[in-house]
Design a protein around this motif. Structure first.
Motif, short mmCIF file in Angstrom:
data_model
loop_
_atom_site.label_atom_id
_atom_site.label_comp_id
_atom_site.label_asym_id
_atom_site.label_seq_id
_atom_site.Cartn_x
_atom_site.Cartn_y
_atom_site.Cartn_z
N VAL A 80 74.88 4.24 25.00
CA VAL A 80 73.59 4.92 24.94
C VAL A 80 73.69 6.14 24.03
CG1 VAL A 80 72.91 4.13 27.25
CG2 VAL A 80 74.11 6.31 26.99
N GLY A 81 72.52 6.66 23.62
CA GLY A 81 72.51 7.83 22.74
C GLY A 81 71.99 7.50 21.36
N LEU A 82 70.96 6.66 21.28
CA LEU A 82 70.35 6.23 20.01
C LEU A 82 71.35 5.57 19.06
CD1 LEU A 82 67.73 8.98 19.00
CD2 LEU A 82 67.34 6.74 20.03
N PRO A 83 72.11 4.57 19.53
CA PRO A 83 73.01 3.86 18.62
C PRO A 83 72.25 2.83 17.80
CG PRO A 83 73.18 2.90 20.79
CD PRO A 83 72.20 4.05 20.91
N ASP A 84 72.68 2.60 16.55
CA ASP A 84 72.09 1.51 15.78
C ASP A 84 72.87 0.24 16.09
OD1 ASP A 84 74.45 1.79 14.37
OD2 ASP A 84 73.50 1.75 12.39
N LYS A 85 72.54 -0.83 15.39
CA LYS A 85 73.15 -2.13 15.68
C LYS A 85 74.66 -2.09 15.43
CE LYS A 85 72.63 -7.08 14.80
NZ LYS A 85 72.52 -7.37 16.24
N ALA A 86 75.09 -1.40 14.35
CA ALA A 86 76.52 -1.33 14.05
C ALA A 86 77.29 -0.62 15.17
CB ALA A 86 76.75 -0.62 12.72
N VAL A 87 76.69 0.42 15.76
CA VAL A 87 77.35 1.14 16.85
C VAL A 87 77.38 0.26 18.09
CG1 VAL A 87 77.30 3.20 18.29
CG2 VAL A 87 76.63 3.36 15.89
#
Length: 534
Positions: free
Chosen positions: A35-42
């Protein structure tokens, strides 16, 4: 308990610290949440971490794995969060010491075999870590690049996850990486090989000395691209501070190889099919565009009217503010973009224009329609506008006898040194010190570019006769200040104002450049400028 590791998220060239927190709790087996506004790569880091642990003989614990990337309202993009998540998870599992990453920031992508793969942004991350009094743990492939950040902070560059764990356990010692090579930069052809085009060579020298924007208009084969390609050889090398800033942008764009950086000024020449995102930056991850990649260097736009009007007009703001701001719904990303614009174009789509005397198969308005693709406000930001007439057979047959690049570059260096010393003495210490006349603030320009009485009178008449905008008026003063610097004099004389105006005059019918101003008399009669005031 919660294990915590420091990582970075990038906003432009700024690396903002992120706290990577990992906690194991009861619940669903092997449930892995980020969690914490990750994008797809994260988010995909879950599978890379799982495979990397398996490669070194570890399995994920049969508990709920929660990963928090704080601050939660800052978007997190990129695969460089893999290694921070893995190290925090190792500490939380008890497979590594709790203080394993204490005093370090961490970045790196994990391979399925437990290897640590290079990522973009190692240099700005190392600079940011130095500012926080932290060391940096990074991939071995990024070690030479990160070492350029200097400072006393330790850099640990590992090739595999198990190698990194063994280093902190004391069973294996990783040596600190050394900075990569200082590359000499690409070879630049010599200016003396250019035959004819004496006026264009003079304009090129002025542009180099003052950092001025330059537009060349002429038929195909008149040497526009050849002249532009020789401009980098006239410019002084990057200062250490400029080199670091340029290299940070290149690092984020993935252009640094084996940690090798250069003091040569960037020279970018995008194709006219470039999109707006390619030119000023943007896209899915707000990458730097050509304008930022040309920071502290040259952006060359060949076949200027062939660029879409929207792309050209997107450069108007960076030309004034020296930066690019990419607006997103939840963030604004800023990249520096202090570049020198050099552009070249044909007078019409046929290539030769009315002045050539050739018949145009596209009708009498071909030249006007073609040139109207470039907006007036864009042209108003050009300091020097010159014509490059066709080179005659006699010019081509004659031996090359022009000045060499080294000779002109020496005059340019002397003029630039004078500009920098003058600006350093007068500029407010709290402000960024301008290095060239093209970047002088209006306040500084008013103090250093006061022409003599005759020059002021000529400029006033030119402003009225040519209906110059306020921007064009100040750009004439900037060019005149550069001409005086090339002459090695403090004051701006009438001849400097006259030559500066000659590079701004445009034919009313076409909106383009060129015949020059006469330096004598009280009239604004046009004549070809030969001596350039030297």
């Amino acid at each position: 308990m919660v294990a915590e590791v420091t990582a970075f998220a990038f906003e432009g060239i700024e690396a903002r610290p992120v706290r990577v927190q990992v906690q194991l709790t009861g619940g669903a087996n092997n449930h892995f949440t980020i969690v914490g506004l990750p994008d797809k790569a994260v988010n995909e880091a879950r599978e890379r971490v799982r495979a990397a642990f398996s490669a070194i003989g570890l399995g994920l614990p049969p508990e709920r794995i929660s990963v928090n990337l704080a601050p939660a309202d800052l978007p997190k993009e990129g695969s460089h969060f893999d290694l921070p998540i893995a190290l925090a998870l190792l500490m939380e599992m008890g497979a590594a010491p709790k203080d394993l990453a204490q005093g370090f920031a961490v970045m790196g992508e994990l391979g399925l075999d437990g290897s640590i793969l290079p990522v973009n942004g190692a240099l700005p991350a190392a600079v940011a870590a130095n500012g926080l009094d932290l060391g940096l743990i990074c991939p071995a492939g990024n070690g030479p690049e990160a070492a350029w950040a200097g400072g006393d902070a330790q850099i640990i560059a590992a090739s595999t996850l198990i190698q990194l764990v063994n280093h902190f356990k004391g069973t294996q010692v990783l040596a600190s990486p050394q900075p990569g090579d200082l590359a000499p930069g690409p070879a630049v052809a010599d200016l003396k090989d250019v035959k004819g085009q004496e006026t264009a060579k003079r304009a090129l020298e002025i542009a180099a000395a003052g950092g001025h924007n330059l537009l060349m208009v002429g038929p195909p084969g008149s040497g526009k691209s050849m002249l532009a390609s020789r401009l980098p050889g006239l410019l002084p090398p990057l200062s250490p501070a400029e080199m670091l800033e340029v290299s940070m942008i290149q690092s984020l764009a993935g252009l640094i190889r084996n940690g090798s950086i250069s003091r040569a000024r960037p020279y970018r020449a995008p194709h006219h099919s470039a999109s707006m995102a390619a030119m000023v930056g943007g896209g899915l991850k707000a990458k730097p565009g050509e304008a930022s990649l040309a920071h502290n260097g040259i952006l060359f736009l060949d076949e200027l009217p062939e660029f879409t009007p929207q792309v050209l007009d997107s450069l108007r703001q960076p030309l004034e503010t020296s930066d690019v701001v990419i607006a997103r719904a939840n963030a604004h990303v800023r990249y520096p973009a202090s570049f020198q614009l050099v552009a070249a174009m044909n007078p019409c789509r046929c290539g030769h224009g009315k002045a050539s005397g050739r018949a145009c198969g596209r009708g009498p308005n071909c030249e006007q329609v073609y040139q109207s693709r470039v907006s007036g406000p864009f042209l108003d930001r050009m300091d020097l506008m010159i014509e490059t007439p066709p080179v005659t057979a006699m010019d081509l047959a004659a031996p090359a006898n022009g000045e060499a690049t080294a000779t002109v570059a020496a005059r340019v260096a002397t003029a630039r040194t004078a500009q920098e010393e003058r600006a350093g003495a007068l500029a407010d210490p709290r402000d960024v010190r301008p290095r060239t006349n093209a970047k002088l603030s209006d306040n500084l320009l008013e103090r250093v570019a006061q022409p003599d009485d005759q020059g002021a009178a000529l400029l006033a008449r030119a402003a009225e006769s040519l209906s110059l905008s306020a921007r064009a008026y100040t750009r004439i003063l900037r060019v005149a200040r550069t001409l005086a610097d090339l002459d090695g004099v403090d004051g701006i004389a009438r001849r400097h104002i006259a030559e500066a105006i000659s590079y701004r005059q445009r034919d009313a019918a076409t909106g383009m450049a060129p015949p020059a101003f006469s330096s004598g008399g009280n009239s604004l009669k046009t004549t070809e400028w030969r001596t350039g005031g030297r």
